[in-house]
Design an enzyme around this catalytic site. Structure first.
Site, PDB file in Angstrom:
ATOM      1  N   LYS A 138       0.828  -1.203   0.000  1.00  0.00           N
ATOM      2  CA  LYS A 138       0.000   0.000   0.000  1.00  0.00           C
ATOM      3  C   LYS A 138       0.861   1.252   0.000  1.00  0.00           C
ATOM      4  O   LYS A 138       0.626   2.199  -0.762  1.00  0.00           O
ATOM      5  CB  LYS A 138      -0.937   0.010   1.215  1.00  0.00           C
ATOM      6  CG  LYS A 138      -2.152  -0.886   1.067  1.00  0.00           C
ATOM      7  CD  LYS A 138      -2.882  -1.071   2.391  1.00  0.00           C
ATOM      8  CE  LYS A 138      -3.347   0.222   2.997  1.00  0.00           C
ATOM      9  NZ  LYS A 138      -4.048   0.008   4.282  1.00  0.00           N
ATOM     10  N   LYS A 162       0.919   3.884  -3.084  1.00  0.00           N
ATOM     11  CA  LYS A 162       0.543   5.259  -2.759  1.00  0.00           C
ATOM     12  C   LYS A 162       1.698   6.211  -3.064  1.00  0.00           C
ATOM     13  O   LYS A 162       1.483   7.360  -3.463  1.00  0.00           O
ATOM     14  CB  LYS A 162       0.135   5.361  -1.283  1.00  0.00           C
ATOM     15  CG  LYS A 162      -1.214   4.728  -0.974  1.00  0.00           C
ATOM     16  CD  LYS A 162      -1.543   4.823   0.504  1.00  0.00           C
ATOM     17  CE  LYS A 162      -2.897   4.175   0.805  1.00  0.00           C
ATOM     18  NZ  LYS A 162      -3.239   4.245   2.259  1.00  0.00           N
ATOM     19  N   GLY A 163       2.917   5.703  -2.876  1.00  0.00           N
ATOM     20  CA  GLY A 163       4.093   6.507  -3.201  1.00  0.00           C
ATOM     21  C   GLY A 163       4.179   6.826  -4.688  1.00  0.00           C
ATOM     22  O   GLY A 163       4.602   7.917  -5.085  1.00  0.00           O
ATOM     23  N   ARG A 178      -6.304  -5.437   2.162  1.00  0.00           N
ATOM     24  CA  ARG A 178      -6.921  -6.167   3.270  1.00  0.00           C
ATOM     25  C   ARG A 178      -6.315  -7.555   3.369  1.00  0.00           C
ATOM     26  O   ARG A 178      -5.750  -8.098   2.417  1.00  0.00           O
ATOM     27  CB  ARG A 178      -8.435  -6.262   3.095  1.00  0.00           C
ATOM     28  CG  ARG A 178      -8.868  -7.076   1.853  1.00  0.00           C
ATOM     29  CD  ARG A 178      -9.231  -8.493   2.228  1.00  0.00           C
ATOM     30  NE  ARG A 178      -9.594  -9.315   1.076  1.00  0.00           N
ATOM     31  CZ  ARG A 178      -8.768 -10.184   0.504  1.00  0.00           C
ATOM     32  NH1 ARG A 178      -7.529 -10.329   0.941  1.00  0.00           N
ATOM     33  NH2 ARG A 178      -9.165 -10.930  -0.522  1.00  0.00           N
ATOM     34  N   ARG A 215     -14.730 -24.872   0.921  1.00  0.00           N
ATOM     35  CA  ARG A 215     -15.276 -24.910  -0.445  1.00  0.00           C
ATOM     36  C   ARG A 215     -14.283 -25.505  -1.432  1.00  0.00           C
ATOM     37  O   ARG A 215     -14.659 -26.211  -2.366  1.00  0.00           O
ATOM     38  CB  ARG A 215     -15.651 -23.499  -0.917  1.00  0.00           C
ATOM     39  CG  ARG A 215     -16.848 -22.873  -0.232  1.00  0.00           C
ATOM     40  CD  ARG A 215     -17.392 -21.711  -1.030  1.00  0.00           C
ATOM     41  NE  ARG A 215     -16.385 -20.737  -1.381  1.00  0.00           N
ATOM     42  CZ  ARG A 215     -16.034 -19.706  -0.631  1.00  0.00           C
ATOM     43  NH1 ARG A 215     -16.625 -19.534   0.548  1.00  0.00           N
ATOM     44  NH2 ARG A 215     -15.114 -18.852  -1.026  1.00  0.00           N
ATOM     45  N   LYS A 271     -15.904 -11.790 -17.105  1.00  0.00           N
ATOM     46  CA  LYS A 271     -16.558 -13.031 -16.716  1.00  0.00           C
ATOM     47  C   LYS A 271     -18.006 -13.018 -17.192  1.00  0.00           C
ATOM     48  O   LYS A 271     -18.568 -11.965 -17.502  1.00  0.00           O
ATOM     49  CB  LYS A 271     -16.508 -13.209 -15.195  1.00  0.00           C
ATOM     50  CG  LYS A 271     -15.112 -13.464 -14.638  1.00  0.00           C
ATOM     51  CD  LYS A 271     -15.173 -13.730 -13.142  1.00  0.00           C
ATOM     52  CE  LYS A 271     -13.809 -14.049 -12.561  1.00  0.00           C
ATOM     53  NZ  LYS A 271     -13.852 -14.341 -11.111  1.00  0.00           N
ATOM     54  N   GLU A 291      -2.783 -11.161  -3.988  1.00  0.00           N
ATOM     55  CA  GLU A 291      -3.586 -10.902  -5.183  1.00  0.00           C
ATOM     56  C   GLU A 291      -3.739  -9.397  -5.349  1.00  0.00           C
ATOM     57  O   GLU A 291      -4.103  -8.698  -4.397  1.00  0.00           O
ATOM     58  CB  GLU A 291      -4.965 -11.550  -5.076  1.00  0.00           C
ATOM     59  CG  GLU A 291      -5.806 -11.328  -6.333  1.00  0.00           C
ATOM     60  CD  GLU A 291      -7.212 -11.887  -6.213  1.00  0.00           C
ATOM     61  OE1 GLU A 291      -7.548 -12.805  -6.978  1.00  0.00           O
ATOM     62  OE2 GLU A 291      -7.963 -11.398  -5.348  1.00  0.00           O
ATOM     63  N   ALA A 333     -18.656  -4.502  -8.803  1.00  0.00           N
ATOM     64  CA  ALA A 333     -18.127  -5.700  -8.145  1.00  0.00           C
ATOM     65  C   ALA A 333     -18.525  -5.749  -6.672  1.00  0.00           C
ATOM     66  O   ALA A 333     -18.794  -6.822  -6.125  1.00  0.00           O
ATOM     67  CB  ALA A 333     -16.612  -5.746  -8.282  1.00  0.00           C
TER      68      ALA A 333
END
Length: 215
Positions: A26, A30-31, A51, A64, A118, A145, A157
């Site tokens: 991050k 951001k830099g 996150r 799953r 998709k 990711e 999304a």
């Protein structure tokens, strides 16, 4: 002790490197935006989010995917996630090139869901990278990711994700069709905005200068 019986403190320790990787990435992205801003050049990065997947979500996804929970830390590719927002579709591919030029990460895979969306209508550009961090116990490579999308793609999304959660992944057909139409409408918005990109950027520069004078 199996992962399903790990205590809260044990989970925190397991996930700490992922938090470290997210925070470092991050700061770096951001830099990049700050560097563009300081040069007075349009930044392809609008803002950056990150996150680490909650423990409950890790356990549910492991079930799953038929992955033993104790193996999920090493096998799941999206425990750590970075999302980069862009104003224009062209900016997505500018960010893609910025990432490919970096020597502080290793790209393991990429998928272009912008040009090849998709079936649901989902659009975004995805990378899976290996990012090295330094921990007290030595170096560690973390799978992260990276999703790159426009603001309108992200709005869509986010809505789709909420509906998937509500309906347990089985969104009713009428709503699915509306989602597909709204996805096309969102992409049309991106295309129309791209056609007046120069005018938008010039207006933003004027607004930024006025805001700076009024401080």
């Amino acid at each position: 002790m199996t992962a399903s019986h790990w205590t809260e403190s044990e989970w925190r320790a397991k996930l700490a490197p992922f938090h470290q990787a997210v925070e470092e990435l991050k700061i770096k992205f951001k830099g990049i935006k700050q560097e563009y801003d300081e040069m007075g050049i349009h930044s392809p990065i609008e803002f950056v989010m990150g996150r680490v997947k909650p423990v409950r979500s890790i356990i549910q996804k492991a079930a799953r995917k038929n992955i033993p929970v104790e193996d999920s830390i090493d096998r799941m590719k999206d425990i750590a996630g970075i999302r980069i927002m862009c104003q224009f579709v062209d900016d997505i591919y500018a960010v893609v090139q910025l990432i490919k030029q970096r020597n502080d990460l290793n790209i393991l895979g990429e998928k272009d869901y912008v040009r090849e969306q998709k079936e649901s209508g989902y659009r975004s550009y995805h990378f899976v990278i290996e990012y090295p961090i330094q921990t007290v116990s030595g170096p560690k490579n973390i799978l992260v990711e990276i999703q790159i999308r426009t603001l309108s793609m992200n709005f869509w999304a986010t809505i789709e994700h909420s509906l998937n959660y509500k309906y347990g992944g089985e969104i009713p057909t009428p709503i699915q069709k509306r989602l597909q139409r709204s996805a096309e409408a969102a992409f049309l918005l991106d295309e129309e905005m791209s056609k007046i990109k120069d005018e938008i950027q010039e207006a933003q520069k004027v607004f930024a200068k006025r805001s700076e004078k009024n401080k």
